[in-house]
Write an enzyme that holds these catalytic residues in place. Structure first.
Site, short mmCIF file in Angstrom:
data_model
loop_
_atom_site.label_atom_id
_atom_site.label_comp_id
_atom_site.label_asym_id
_atom_site.label_seq_id
_atom_site.Cartn_x
_atom_site.Cartn_y
_atom_site.Cartn_z
N SER A 80 0.81 -1.21 0.00
CA SER A 80 0.00 0.00 0.00
C SER A 80 0.85 1.27 0.00
CB SER A 80 -0.96 -0.06 1.19
OG SER A 80 -2.05 0.77 0.92
N LYS B 146 3.99 2.16 -2.57
CA LYS B 146 4.30 3.37 -3.35
C LYS B 146 5.77 3.72 -3.12
CE LYS B 146 -0.24 5.16 -1.77
NZ LYS B 146 -1.30 4.62 -2.54
N TRP C 127 -10.52 0.11 -4.17
CA TRP C 127 -9.94 1.43 -3.89
C TRP C 127 -8.60 1.58 -4.60
CZ3 TRP C 127 -11.42 5.92 -2.05
CH2 TRP C 127 -10.52 6.79 -1.41
N HIS D 102 -7.52 -5.86 1.21
CA HIS D 102 -6.33 -5.01 1.15
C HIS D 102 -5.37 -5.41 2.28
CE1 HIS D 102 -4.09 -1.31 0.43
NE2 HIS D 102 -4.18 -1.01 1.71
#
Ligand code: GTR
Length: 387
Positions: free
Chosen positions: A223, A227, A314, A365
């Protein structure tokens, strides 16, 4: 009023595939002067540095450069950890610049058995520190250290808060104190850039640790940590492989594809993650000179593995896969094999035997043992030399 605001916010998010507006991606191989690079020499000399600068100036901020000195202090050394399967080293990495210092605390397990030096997985931990418990009192699927050790790899982690607290009011209180010039600059680095910077300091350490094969270190993140892992791998070519788990918006997912989280939503919620310049692209993704397939392209020719999860809309699973597909152009310059198919693979059907790997896991997630098992398979494939 609150209800109205919530309603408006909910409306801004699209989860309907049929409502994704058409978009045009910037051409990864087309240089600013209009020439399209068609070989790796031109990519490396001309276009790659251009793309890197575009990401620095418009998205993640400038990578802080240089320091006065660095020191590695072994704070805990357990030769017979994990029932004798591993050697535990806890190392404090201290970096000095302009009379200020920052500490990154590394947890590292090295397998006892195979011949050293060994390849390693480094996790950028954005969850609770207990997930990387060196005492192994707490064992978490987020960082299944025993499983990685059993597979013959070293496994390491540091916590993001050492580099930059994940908080809009205090993110400057870590490593960014060493780089005051970043603050206030439109392209100044914030938390995500600081986390990537810290991953590179761990790489500095690995280059000095004789147990680790520093030419075979993979950086992993989930997540927001994903990044940072992509950005670390993009700008520091010492990382041999990159794993992005459910990294979503401003990670692996295409920004122009309007599905799930958007640039405005991420900037509003996390103003301390990206450079101030990035805010210019709120509700204005089409104006970005880059999109995230270009971030993945910066990793070429090194293997990159992207994951999604079925319930994690999402983070836009399809947009993450498409981003990977569009990055193939850079890998083709190096004639690197890609097993990607035009459509995303079925759920729980990983694409492993490829320089660009992917899976869409059933579920939420998260970073799980399923994800790690495939990470190991991907590393094994690339270690085997069969391709
Ligand atoms: C969310 C954020 C995502 C992702 C996620 C996480 O709130 O919108 O981009 O980073 O947090 O890190 O788990």
């Amino acid at each position: 009023l609150a209800v109205l605001i919530l309603f408006n916010k909910a409306q801004a998010q699209n989860y309907d595939e049929s409502k994704v507006p058409a978009y045009t991606l910037p051409e990864v191989l087309a240089s600013a002067d209009g020439t399209v690079v068609d070989n790796k020499a031109a990519w490396e000399k001309k276009r790659r540095p251009e793309v890197l600068r575009l990401f620095e100036n418009n998205v993640y901020g400038q990578m802080p450069q240089g320091y006065d000195s660095i020191a590695f202090t072994l704070t805990n050394d357990v030769v017979n950890a994990m029932d004798g399967q591993a050697h535990l080293k806890e190392v404090t990495i201290t970096v000095w610049r302009k009379n200020k210092s920052a500490d990154i605390n590394l947890v590292l397990f090295v397998p006892t058995k195979p011949q050293k030096p060994v390849p390693a997985f480094l996790l950028i931990n954005n969850r609770d520190k207990s997930n990387t418990d060196p005492s192994r009192t707490t064992k978490s699927a987020f960082w299944p250290a025993e499983m990685v050790i059993d597979s013959g790899y070293a496994v390491a982690a540091f916590h993001v808060s050492d580099a930059a607290p994940d908080n809009k009011d205090t993110y400057q209180e870590g490593a960014l104190q060493l780089y005051p010039e970043q603050e206030g600059a439109d392209n100044g680095t914030k938390a995500i850039g600081a986390w990537a910077w810290a991953a590179s300091r761990v790489m500095d350490y690995f280059q000095e640790d004789k147990d680790i094969d520093a030419r075979r270190v993979a950086v992993v993140g989930h997540s927001r940590g994903g990044k940072a892992a992509l950005w670390a791998g993009a700008q520091d070519q010492r990382f041999a492989m990159v794993y992005s788990n459910c990294s979503g918006n401003t990670g692996a997912a295409l920004s122009r594809r309007r599905f799930g989280e958007t640039v405005k939503v991420i900037n509003d919620q996390f103003p301390h993650w990206f450079a101030d310049n990035y805010k210019k692209y709120n509700e204005n993704e089409a104006a970005l000179p880059v999109d995230q397939h270009m971030l993945l392209s910066l990793i070429a020719p090194r293997p990159v593995y992207v994951t999604s999860a079925t319930e994690d809309l999402w983070a836009d699973p399809k947009g993450s896969y498409l981003s990977l597909l569009h990055a193939q152009k850079a890998y083709k310059l190096y004639r690197r094999h890609s097993a990607l198919t035009p459509e995303p693979p079925a759920v729980n059907s990983p694409i492993i035997n490829s320089y660009l790997g992917y899976h869409n896991r059933e579920g939420a997630h998260d970073l799980t043992k399923y994800d790690w098992a495939n990470f190991i398979q991907f590393a094994n494939y690339h270690a085997s030399g069969q391709h």
